[in-house]
Design a protein around this motif. Structure first.
Motif, PDB file in Angstrom:
ATOM      1  N   SER A  11       0.867  -1.178   0.000  1.00 41.58           N
ATOM      2  CA  SER A  11       0.000   0.000   0.000  1.00 41.58           C
ATOM      3  C   SER A  11       0.900   1.223   0.000  1.00 41.58           C
ATOM      4  O   SER A  11       2.072   1.162   0.403  1.00 41.58           O
ATOM      5  N   VAL A  12       0.364   2.333  -0.497  1.00 39.57           N
ATOM      6  CA  VAL A  12       1.106   3.588  -0.524  1.00 39.57           C
ATOM      7  C   VAL A  12       0.370   4.603   0.335  1.00 39.57           C
ATOM      8  O   VAL A  12      -0.833   4.480   0.573  1.00 39.57           O
ATOM      9  N   ALA A  13       1.116   5.606   0.781  1.00 41.37           N
ATOM     10  CA  ALA A  13       0.532   6.573   1.702  1.00 41.37           C
ATOM     11  C   ALA A  13       1.279   7.894   1.621  1.00 41.37           C
ATOM     12  O   ALA A  13       2.366   7.989   1.045  1.00 41.37           O
ATOM     13  N   ALA A  14       0.683   8.882   2.263  1.00 41.48           N
ATOM     14  CA  ALA A  14       1.348  10.160   2.477  1.00 41.48           C
ATOM     15  C   ALA A  14       2.271  10.011   3.684  1.00 41.48           C
ATOM     16  O   ALA A  14       2.340   8.955   4.314  1.00 41.48           O
ATOM     17  N   GLN A  15       2.956  11.068   4.032  1.00 36.25           N
ATOM     18  CA  GLN A  15       3.905  11.079   5.146  1.00 36.25           C
ATOM     19  C   GLN A  15       3.271  10.611   6.452  1.00 36.25           C
ATOM     20  O   GLN A  15       2.303  11.196   6.913  1.00 36.25           O
ATOM     21  N   PRO A  16       3.802   9.560   7.058  1.00 32.82           N
ATOM     22  CA  PRO A  16       3.278   9.119   8.355  1.00 32.82           C
ATOM     23  C   PRO A  16       3.942   9.873   9.512  1.00 32.82           C
ATOM     24  O   PRO A  16       5.086  10.329   9.390  1.00 32.82           O
ATOM     25  N   SER A  17       3.245   9.953  10.615  1.00 31.86           N
ATOM     26  CA  SER A  17       3.818  10.491  11.846  1.00 31.86           C
ATOM     27  C   SER A  17       4.530   9.357  12.579  1.00 31.86           C
ATOM     28  O   SER A  17       4.386   8.178  12.217  1.00 31.86           O
ATOM     29  N   GLU A  18       5.252   9.687  13.642  1.00 31.59           N
ATOM     30  CA  GLU A  18       5.916   8.651  14.429  1.00 31.59           C
ATOM     31  C   GLU A  18       4.878   7.697  15.033  1.00 31.59           C
ATOM     32  O   GLU A  18       5.100   6.483  15.075  1.00 31.59           O
ATOM     33  N   ALA A  19       3.753   8.239  15.501  1.00 37.93           N
ATOM     34  CA  ALA A  19       2.701   7.390  16.073  1.00 37.93           C
ATOM     35  C   ALA A  19       2.109   6.464  15.014  1.00 37.93           C
ATOM     36  O   ALA A  19       1.807   5.291  15.301  1.00 37.93           O
ATOM     37  N   GLU A  20       1.951   6.955  13.796  1.00 40.95           N
ATOM     38  CA  GLU A  20       1.422   6.107  12.718  1.00 40.95           C
ATOM     39  C   GLU A  20       2.411   5.018  12.329  1.00 40.95           C
ATOM     40  O   GLU A  20       2.010   3.894  12.019  1.00 40.95           O
ATOM     41  N   ILE A  21       3.702   5.323  12.387  1.00 35.96           N
ATOM     42  CA  ILE A  21       4.717   4.300  12.117  1.00 35.96           C
ATOM     43  C   ILE A  21       4.650   3.222  13.197  1.00 35.96           C
ATOM     44  O   ILE A  21       4.697   2.030  12.900  1.00 35.96           O
ATOM     45  N   ALA A  22       4.511   3.632  14.449  1.00 32.94           N
ATOM     46  CA  ALA A  22       4.391   2.665  15.545  1.00 32.94           C
ATOM     47  C   ALA A  22       3.175   1.762  15.320  1.00 32.94           C
ATOM     48  O   ALA A  22       3.240   0.546  15.552  1.00 32.94           O
ATOM     49  N   ALA A  23       2.073   2.334  14.849  1.00 34.85           N
ATOM     50  CA  ALA A  23       0.853   1.554  14.602  1.00 34.85           C
ATOM     51  C   ALA A  23       1.069   0.536  13.478  1.00 34.85           C
ATOM     52  O   ALA A  23       0.484  -0.552  13.511  1.00 34.85           O
ATOM     53  N   LEU A  24       1.907   0.862  12.503  1.00 38.04           N
ATOM     54  CA  LEU A  24       2.187  -0.092  11.428  1.00 38.04           C
ATOM     55  C   LEU A  24       2.820  -1.355  11.980  1.00 38.04           C
ATOM     56  O   LEU A  24       2.514  -2.463  11.541  1.00 38.04           O
ATOM     57  N   GLY A  25       3.696  -1.200  12.955  1.00 36.03           N
ATOM     58  CA  GLY A  25       4.315  -2.359  13.582  1.00 36.03           C
ATOM     59  C   GLY A  25       3.295  -3.233  14.281  1.00 36.03           C
ATOM     60  O   GLY A  25       3.347  -4.463  14.192  1.00 36.03           O
ATOM     61  N   VAL A  26       2.348  -2.613  14.962  1.00 38.04           N
ATOM     62  CA  VAL A  26       1.288  -3.356  15.655  1.00 38.04           C
ATOM     63  C   VAL A  26       0.439  -4.126  14.646  1.00 38.04           C
ATOM     64  O   VAL A  26      -0.001  -5.244  14.906  1.00 38.04           O
ATOM     65  N   GLU A  27       0.226  -3.535  13.464  1.00 35.01           N
ATOM     66  CA  GLU A  27      -0.583  -4.167  12.417  1.00 35.01           C
ATOM     67  C   GLU A  27       0.139  -5.313  11.715  1.00 35.01           C
ATOM     68  O   GLU A  27      -0.468  -6.040  10.935  1.00 35.01           O
ATOM     69  N   GLY A  28       1.439  -5.436  11.910  1.00 39.73           N
ATOM     70  CA  GLY A  28       2.186  -6.505  11.263  1.00 39.73           C
ATOM     71  C   GLY A  28       2.835  -6.119   9.953  1.00 39.73           C
ATOM     72  O   GLY A  28       3.268  -6.990   9.197  1.00 39.73           O
ATOM     73  N   VAL A  29       2.916  -4.823   9.668  1.00 37.76           N
ATOM     74  CA  VAL A  29       3.628  -4.382   8.465  1.00 37.76           C
ATOM     75  C   VAL A  29       5.097  -4.767   8.629  1.00 37.76           C
ATOM     76  O   VAL A  29       5.676  -4.617   9.712  1.00 37.76           O
TER      77      VAL A  29
END
Length: 143
Positions: A11-29
């Motif tokens: 998937s592609v996205a706009a600029q993530p924040s640090e909190a959004e990057i942390a959430a990606l890890g929780v999601e299994g990215v």
């Protein structure tokens, strides 16, 4: 962060924040790819901070900054190889998602997974103008 699905893995996205990057890890990215040059605009997180946030979240990280005029054959190859090698979901980002999807589309056309005449419609279905991918393909015929 709004993510735009490209295929089953990317998937592609706009600029993530640090909190959004942390959430990606929780999601299994598995992998975060940054296609933005540092200092592209004020307040941008930047590759060093992104790498730290990604690693803290358990994500692999690839810093592959490009602009429309600076996309190279090597950047297209590295992007495609990184996505293919990732052991799970991948999120690639730039300012809006356009450059990240452009890299994918160029690689997809080159590999035969997407026909050149399908590029604009593929982008439009995802709300992204891929005219730049077609211009790049015209300017860089396979040799």
């Amino acid at each position: 962060m709004k993510r735009i699905p490209v295929d089953a893995k990317l998937s592609v996205a706009a600029q993530p924040s640090e909190a959004e990057i942390a959430a990606l890890g929780v999601e299994g990215v598995a992998l975060l790819i940054n296609n933005r040059p540092d200092d592209e605009e004020p307040g941008q997180l930047g590759s060093s901070a992104e790498r730290k946030a990604a690693e803290a979240a358990g994500l692999a990280y690839l810093d592959l900054p490009v602009t429309g005029p600076t996309i190279t054959e090597e950047a297209v190859r590295r992007f495609a190889e990184a996505v293919a090698a990732a052991p799970g979901p991948v999120v690639a980002h730039c300012r809006s998602g356009t450059r990240s999807l452009t890299l994918w589309a160029i690689a997809a056309v080159r590999s035969g997974r997407l026909q050149r005449e399908e590029v604009l419609a593929f982008g439009a279905e995802r709300g992204i103008d891929l005219a730049g991918a077609l211009r790049w393909l015209d300017a860089h015929p396979e040799g």
